[in-house]
Motif scaffolding. Sequence first.
Motif, mmCIF file in Angstrom:
data_model
loop_
_atom_site.group_PDB
_atom_site.id
_atom_site.type_symbol
_atom_site.label_atom_id
_atom_site.label_comp_id
_atom_site.label_asym_id
_atom_site.label_seq_id
_atom_site.Cartn_x
_atom_site.Cartn_y
_atom_site.Cartn_z
ATOM 1 N N ASP A 1 0.817 -1.224 0.000
ATOM 2 C CA ASP A 1 0.000 0.000 0.000
ATOM 3 C C ASP A 1 0.850 1.274 0.000
ATOM 4 O OD1 ASP A 1 -2.371 -1.507 0.092
ATOM 5 O OD2 ASP A 1 -2.186 -1.718 2.268
ATOM 6 N N GLU A 2 1.980 1.227 -0.691
ATOM 7 C CA GLU A 2 2.835 2.410 -0.791
ATOM 8 C C GLU A 2 2.290 3.336 -1.883
ATOM 9 O OE1 GLU A 2 6.627 4.162 0.602
ATOM 10 O OE2 GLU A 2 5.372 2.515 1.303
ATOM 11 N N LYS A 3 2.156 4.632 -1.558
ATOM 12 C CA LYS A 3 1.633 5.595 -2.529
ATOM 13 C C LYS A 3 2.803 6.248 -3.265
ATOM 14 C CE LYS A 3 -2.142 7.842 -1.745
ATOM 15 N NZ LYS A 3 -3.178 8.786 -1.246
ATOM 16 N N ILE A 4 2.688 6.294 -4.588
ATOM 17 C CA ILE A 4 3.739 6.862 -5.448
ATOM 18 C C ILE A 4 3.189 8.068 -6.200
ATOM 19 C CG2 ILE A 4 5.183 6.428 -7.477
ATOM 20 C CD1 ILE A 4 6.137 5.038 -4.950
ATOM 21 N N PHE A 5 3.952 9.157 -6.178
ATOM 22 C CA PHE A 5 3.605 10.364 -6.934
ATOM 23 C C PHE A 5 4.828 10.747 -7.760
ATOM 24 C CE2 PHE A 5 4.135 14.949 -7.285
ATOM 25 C CZ PHE A 5 2.964 15.324 -7.932
ATOM 26 N N GLY A 6 4.640 10.910 -9.070
ATOM 27 C CA GLY A 6 5.788 11.290 -9.884
ATOM 28 C C GLY A 6 5.446 11.470 -11.350
ATOM 29 N N LEU A 7 6.480 11.717 -12.142
ATOM 30 C CA LEU A 7 6.317 11.986 -13.581
ATOM 31 C C LEU A 7 6.833 10.792 -14.376
ATOM 32 C CD1 LEU A 7 5.350 14.399 -15.336
ATOM 33 C CD2 LEU A 7 7.770 14.996 -15.615
ATOM 34 N N ILE A 8 6.045 10.363 -15.361
ATOM 35 C CA ILE A 8 6.451 9.236 -16.209
ATOM 36 C C ILE A 8 7.542 9.704 -17.165
ATOM 37 C CG2 ILE A 8 5.683 7.582 -17.957
ATOM 38 C CD1 ILE A 8 2.847 7.868 -16.733
ATOM 39 N N VAL A 9 8.680 8.994 -17.152
ATOM 40 C CA VAL A 9 9.802 9.386 -18.016
ATOM 41 C C VAL A 9 10.056 8.374 -19.132
ATOM 42 C CG1 VAL A 9 10.944 10.734 -16.219
ATOM 43 C CG2 VAL A 9 11.459 8.289 -16.417
ATOM 44 N N LYS A 10 9.427 7.186 -19.030
ATOM 45 C CA LYS A 10 9.670 6.186 -20.066
ATOM 46 C C LYS A 10 8.542 5.161 -20.077
ATOM 47 C CE LYS A 10 13.214 2.895 -21.641
ATOM 48 N NZ LYS A 10 14.538 2.293 -21.338
ATOM 49 N N LEU A 11 8.124 4.772 -21.311
ATOM 50 C CA LEU A 11 7.160 3.693 -21.497
ATOM 51 C C LEU A 11 7.800 2.621 -22.367
ATOM 52 C CD1 LEU A 11 3.944 5.762 -22.339
ATOM 53 C CD2 LEU A 11 4.397 4.552 -20.200
ATOM 54 N N GLN A 12 7.564 1.354 -22.009
ATOM 55 C CA GLN A 12 8.173 0.274 -22.781
ATOM 56 C C GLN A 12 7.260 -0.945 -22.766
ATOM 57 O OE1 GLN A 12 12.087 -0.849 -21.424
ATOM 58 N NE2 GLN A 12 12.151 -2.701 -22.670
ATOM 59 N N ARG A 13 7.015 -1.523 -23.936
ATOM 60 C CA ARG A 13 6.278 -2.782 -24.024
ATOM 61 C C ARG A 13 6.838 -3.590 -25.181
ATOM 62 N NH1 ARG A 13 1.234 -5.183 -22.908
ATOM 63 N NH2 ARG A 13 0.430 -3.338 -21.853
ATOM 64 N N ASP A 14 7.395 -4.754 -24.884
ATOM 65 C CA ASP A 14 7.915 -5.634 -25.922
ATOM 66 C C ASP A 14 6.769 -6.411 -26.546
ATOM 67 O OD1 ASP A 14 10.443 -4.757 -25.317
ATOM 68 O OD2 ASP A 14 10.851 -6.404 -23.910
#
Length: 375
Positions: free
Chosen positions: A292-305
């Motif tokens: 249940d850790e909350k994360i706040f941030g900016l997406i810097v990379k997307l990847q899907r093989d």
Amino acid sequence: MKVDIKDSETFSQITPNNISSYLSSNGWRPAKSIPGKANIWEKEVDNETYEVLCPLKTEFGDYAFRIRDLVSVLEKQEKRSQIEIISALKKSEVDVIRVRITENSATEGVPATQGVDAIKSIYELTNASACSALEPRAAYLGKKPDQVANYISKLKLGHTERGSFIFTLLSPVNPSFSKNRDEISLEDEPFERKVTLKLCEALEATHKALTISETSQDFDVFSSRIEHGVNANICQALSNLTKLSEKVELSITWANSRPSNKPIYRQHFYGRWSGILEEAAKRFTNQEPRPDEKIFGLIVKLQRDANQSEGKVTVKTQIDGKLSSIIIRAADDDDSKFVVAHDKKVPIVCQGTLIKKGKQWELNLPTNIQEVNED
């Protein structure tokens, strides 16, 4: 200096169970019984027979007066002050956890902030030991099990004691009906006693790890002792305590109502170990998944093989006060939410189980994924 206590309220607070537990564990034997009213106990020392009367009900009008007489006899027989005897009687049904600050200056008291830190640390030691008694782990994060919460709710702070500066925590324990303590296995002990036994084991194991780590600088001497109760919470609590003084003594004494075949436990921890303990706590914490850790941030990379059913989303965020990159593994249903937020260049917030694998943080099972708009 002899102190003769006259306050009836002080004596009224001592219960018949307190007295019988204390007397039976200190060599006294029941001699006579006045049905429904009192028991008479005897003890022979150096050819002199001592006798005390223990009323059976606190509601009796002369109860406090009778207890005062009893304390006076114990004062003479034990050659201890009434204050010490009253304290021992009240603690006859609890395991007592003591932390002694051994600095010379501590005889004049300790700063209030340090006192608060000490009490928090003692609480954390027992909390962690209770968790470890149920399931040994590297760290205990988030909500504690109900059995642990119930145990912690029963703990009481005891009065401070003479001898530098001593904090006491009282851990109630059910009485034992067995006279031979060697016949009682750990499985037969109530949970409250398992906790204090586990605390002894954890303190001993941590002390051994510290003496080795001073020269080896090897975290394995800590991590190999998780089964013995060593964990992040224990290490951090001891680190906080050792910051208070060059030397801190911890001890555990057993309830007279449930005697132990183990002696009083004592161990010293030194101020120079505080940094080692804090580093060990961090290493342990990083090993343990954080639910249940909350994360706040900016997406810097997307990847899907092409051959993968889930995407990898890299987010820049703060973890433990440091800027870090974390990998979020996104299923098909969630992947589009991350893609939209990435295209918009807006931060996201979500929660899940945070795990550290090597030097890389990962968030598994992300839920409540949302964009964070500036307004």
